[in-house]
Design an enzyme around this catalytic site. Structure first.
Site, PDB file in Angstrom:
ATOM      1  N   ARG A   1       1.006  -1.609   0.502  1.00 36.50           N
ATOM      2  CA  ARG A   1       0.515  -0.421   0.301  1.00 36.50           C
ATOM      3  C   ARG A   1       0.705   1.347   0.296  1.00 36.50           C
ATOM      4  NH1 ARG A   1      -3.253  -2.025   4.862  1.00 36.50           N
ATOM      5  NH2 ARG A   1      -1.112  -2.771   4.880  1.00 36.50           N
TER       6      ARG A   1
ATOM      7  N   ASP B   1       1.970   4.724  -0.251  1.00 33.51           N
ATOM      8  CA  ASP B   1       2.087   6.359   0.306  1.00 33.51           C
ATOM      9  C   ASP B   1       1.593   7.512  -0.913  1.00 33.51           C
ATOM     10  OD1 ASP B   1       1.943   5.828   2.960  1.00 33.51           O
ATOM     11  OD2 ASP B   1       3.623   6.103   3.289  1.00 33.51           O
TER      12      ASP B   1
ATOM     13  N   ARG C   1      11.575   5.133   4.150  1.00 32.87           N
ATOM     14  CA  ARG C   1      11.447   6.960   3.449  1.00 32.87           C
ATOM     15  C   ARG C   1      12.091   7.066   5.247  1.00 32.87           C
ATOM     16  NH1 ARG C   1       6.075   8.529   2.323  1.00 32.87           N
ATOM     17  NH2 ARG C   1       6.617  10.929   2.605  1.00 32.87           N
TER      18      ARG C   1
END
Lengths: 253, 253
Positions: A51, A53, A199
């Site tokens: 999923r 972002d 990230r």
């Protein structure tokens, strides 16, 4: 009914992410509305391996959809890529999904690429595809720091507050940092990642690349298991979901 | 007054090309309006190595601007990249222009890259950066056909009707065609090119890549000197002006 695996490419820029949010368009929604044309007008569920972002891109997202009849995978691929127009979402390949196969739970490895444009001038051609870091980064130092993070660890220090995973232990198989001219490119591989894990790792390694932290620091952050001690979350536009591996190869067309 | 060489990157998508046209925004205009901030509000002339067409990108366009005072090249680079915002045009490097140097007339070699996305699915991530050719191309056949075009020839067969060059003889130094996965990438180098020469060469080679024409055909077209016998003009969005060489290296910062 027939179950199809889908290989999906998208530009994450215009979307709220893979999954539906309160408002804004989701990649999943674009695909489900395209698939509705093959499902009597009713949008079927499209499940995915990851999923992503808002703003995160994909070259190799993998999806699953169940459709009536026995359309060929070529037909499904062509129809979905047609009906997703004009959105930057396409189905590059399709396959009959094997019995019991699931894009999320059958995945044995996921790969992501993160691109930093490391030069003074902001990006013109690659705007929206890279994180612009104007100060010089030492990619060698970032790579060495990254190697100390490989293996099975509690990655709580690099996990988003909103992460829904039941437990924070993950096995990081690859985290390579390489320079190609003005670009610093990272490749990350693991069976699965925590929310924002890549990230947060990139944002932490960037501080090493700046020379503001030593190469040993990211490992210390990892061992501290405290998100507040890690670097900032790198922006989404540099990240691309490049591929998923499964124990048994799919018969893509 | 000081003369500055500029290394310029832009996304050609939003522009009518390098040069001003009847309507629409030109890359030259964006740079001249940015340079006006360093020139008492008056836009100075910005000359360039190549007048790229609408939609054609640049990583390595070279410009020349004359500005009052003796600003450092770093200062000029930073100020121009700032004042071109929010347009996708940046000055990546600058240098003091040597006496008598001119980006157009001093260039000894120009290099372009042309990218074809060669797969069934339309581009999602690379939309606007590639020519989408859905039928399989034989890059090896295209490369072999291209090698027969190298050298000094009358390129009238590959010249736009609107071409303003005084004579159609050019020396093509390099025209390589390579496949990288789903992409077919062409690299072209010459001292100078005729208007649309590269895009007409690519459109012609693509017919060989399709198998619709033999490898010997582009050379026959060249020798016929008749534009109507060549292939169609490949679209602009696949083309990028990658660099310019000069007899004496510039001192870029």
């Amino acid at each position: 009914m027939t179950r199809y695996a889908l290989l999906i490419e998208y530009d994450g820029g215009p979307f709220v992410g893979w999954q539906r949010q309160g408002s804004g368009l989701a990649v999943q929604q674009v695909l489900e509305e395209a698939a509705a044309k093959l499902n009597g007008g009713v949008p079927p569920l499209v499940q995915a391996s990851g999923r992503t972002d808002a703003g995160v891109h994909a070259e190799g997202q993998v999806g699953l959809v169940e459709l009536p009849g026995d359309l060929s995978p070529v037909r499904v691929r062509e129809a979905l890529s047609f009906h997703t127009k004009p959105h930057p979402v396409v189905v590059t390949r399709a396959a009959i999904a094997p019995e019991g196969w699931n894009p999320r739970f059958s995945a044995v490895s996921r790969a992501y690429r993160y691109r930093i444009l490391n030069r003074r001038a902001r990006p013109a051609l690659e705007a929206g595809r890279v994180w612009h870091v104007p100060v010089p980064l030492d990619a060698g130092a970032m790579h060495r720091a990254a190697q100390r993070l490989l293996g099975r660890h509690d990655f709580s220090a690099f996990r988003a507050a909103a992460c829904q995973a039941k437990e924070p232990v993950r096995t990081l198989d690859r985290l390579d940092v390489s320079r190609f001219g003005e670009e610093v490119v990272m490749v990350a591989e693991a069976r699965s990642f925590l929310h924002h894990q890549i990230r947060n790792l990139i944002g932490t390694l960037a501080l090493v690349g700046h020379g503001r932290r030593p190469e040993t620091w990211p490992r210390q952050v990892l061992e501290g298991r405290d998100r507040t001690r890690a670097g900032p979350t790198a922006p989404p536009e540099g990240l691309c979901f490049t591929g998923v591996s499964f124990a048994a190869a799919l018969d893509w067309v």
